[in-house]
Enzyme design. Structure first.
Site, mmCIF file in Angstrom:
data_model
loop_
_atom_site.group_PDB
_atom_site.id
_atom_site.type_symbol
_atom_site.label_atom_id
_atom_site.label_comp_id
_atom_site.label_asym_id
_atom_site.label_seq_id
_atom_site.Cartn_x
_atom_site.Cartn_y
_atom_site.Cartn_z
ATOM 1 C CG ASP A 238 0.907 -7.084 8.109
ATOM 2 O OD1 ASP A 238 0.258 -6.399 8.885
ATOM 3 O OD2 ASP A 238 1.816 -6.621 7.384
ATOM 4 C CG HIS B 154 7.164 -2.445 1.765
ATOM 5 N ND1 HIS B 154 6.967 -1.319 2.522
ATOM 6 C CD2 HIS B 154 5.985 -3.125 1.794
ATOM 7 C CE1 HIS B 154 5.719 -1.302 2.981
ATOM 8 N NE2 HIS B 154 5.105 -2.380 2.561
ATOM 9 C CB VAL C 235 12.614 -5.878 8.103
ATOM 10 C CG1 VAL C 235 13.847 -4.989 8.229
ATOM 11 C CG2 VAL C 235 12.815 -6.907 6.992
ATOM 12 C CG MET D 286 -1.874 -1.240 1.142
ATOM 13 S SD MET D 286 -3.426 -1.048 2.032
ATOM 14 C CE MET D 286 -2.813 -0.855 3.681
ATOM 15 C CB SER E 21 4.678 -0.637 10.500
ATOM 16 O OG SER E 21 3.417 -0.118 10.156
HETATM 17 O O1 PAF Z 1 -0.105 -5.704 3.691
HETATM 18 C C1 PAF Z 1 -0.536 -4.819 2.912
HETATM 19 O O2 PAF Z 1 0.139 -3.822 2.605
HETATM 20 C C2 PAF Z 1 -1.924 -4.982 2.328
HETATM 21 O O3 PAF Z 1 -2.800 -5.574 3.238
HETATM 22 C C3 PAF Z 1 -1.939 -5.726 0.965
HETATM 23 C C4 PAF Z 1 -1.444 -7.136 1.106
HETATM 24 C C5 PAF Z 1 -1.071 -4.960 -0.029
HETATM 25 C C6 PAF Z 1 -3.374 -5.757 0.432
HETATM 26 O O4 PAF Z 1 -3.905 -4.481 0.236
#
Ligand code: PAF
Length: 252
Positions: free
Chosen positions: A149, A36, A175, A29, A184
């Site tokens: 998550d 990421h 991480v 997102m 986050s």
């Molecule tokens: O973890 C996230 O950033 C979101 O829940 C995802 C997996 C991109 C779905 O919108």
């Protein structure tokens, strides 16, 4: 640094990715951070084409302010993609992803009702629906998720099995900052003082105490705890600090 191509329309991405025989995908997102980046690096090391997406998915937010305040940092995100081997950044709008206006959705009726699901009604319907759509559009062979998550990762992994999806769902370790705080996108909304205090979440759930005691410690330090529970071999927590909801989990 790679030149990352930005594609906005699902149909254009479906056409573009056809010639590739191994595709790795990192759904996000935005407001990208080192967590990421680790998913992107892994995806680009294992696949011919690496796709990332940035889409702040409204159907998974049950709180309008939370959605509105979600950080948007497109230029920095594009740079992070280039630095971490992403070939294509998929950047759609709501109407591109929901031509049905969310008439169709996917639900799970057990694990999704616990933990975050119990406190954010409809959250996992939104997550599972958007991820299924994104897996279809990207045609990926492997999709990468962070274990911060963990409930989300497990539900997506179970969905892929239940629906016979051809995608391998890969979970990578959380991480953390040097302080132990899980990376986050929401951390960037914390004040310097809040960020320092937030390290207590990890410090507390890794202590050998009961869930009740751990909850007490966080509450005494100004956190509003949504849940702090042990399920199977994991301890899960969601707690709000400075109005920002943070989650974490560890193996026990
Ligand atoms: O973890 C996230 O950033 C979101 O829940 C995802 C997996 C991109 C779905 O919108």
């Amino acid at each position: 640094m790679k030149h990352t191509k930005v594609i906005e329309k699902p149909q254009d991405l479906i056409e573009y990715r056809k010639k590739y025989s191994s595709i790795g995908f990192v759904p996000t997102m935005g407001a990208l951070h080192a967590g990421h980046a680790s998913l992107m690096k892994k995806a680009s090391s294992e696949n011919e084409l690496t796709i990332a997406s940035v889409f702040v998915n409204p159907t998974q937010f049950n709180n309008a302010t939370d959605l509105e305040k979600y950080p948007k940092t497109f230029e920095a995100d594009l740079k992070t993609c280039g630095e971490n081997g992403v070939d294509v950044l998929f950047f759609p709008q709501f109407s591109d992803i929901y031509p049905d206006n969310y008439r169709f959705k996917l639900s799970e009726n057990e694990f999704s009702k616990l933990l975050c699901g119990a406190h954010r009604p409809g959250h996992f319907d939104g997550v599972l629906t958007v991820v299924l759509k994104l897996l279809q559009i990207t045609g990926c062979h492997r999709a990468y998720f962070g274990m911060k998550d963990y409930q989300q990762y497990k539900l997506i992994s179970d969905m892929a099995k239940a629906l016979f999806l051809p995608t391998e769902i890969i979970g990578l370790p959380t991480v953390r900052e040097a302080s132990g705080l899980a990376m986050s996108s929401r951390n960037m909304r914390l004040s310097a003082e809040g960020k320092d205090k937030a390290k207590l979440i990890y410090a507390t759930i890794t202590q050998k105490t009961s869930p009740d005691k751990a909850r007490e410690i966080l509450t005494a330090n100004g956190f509003v705890v949504d849940y702090l529970e042990d399920i199977a071999d994991r301890r899960y927590v969601a707690a709000t600090l400075e109005g920002i909801r943070l989650i974490d989990n560890v193996e026990i």
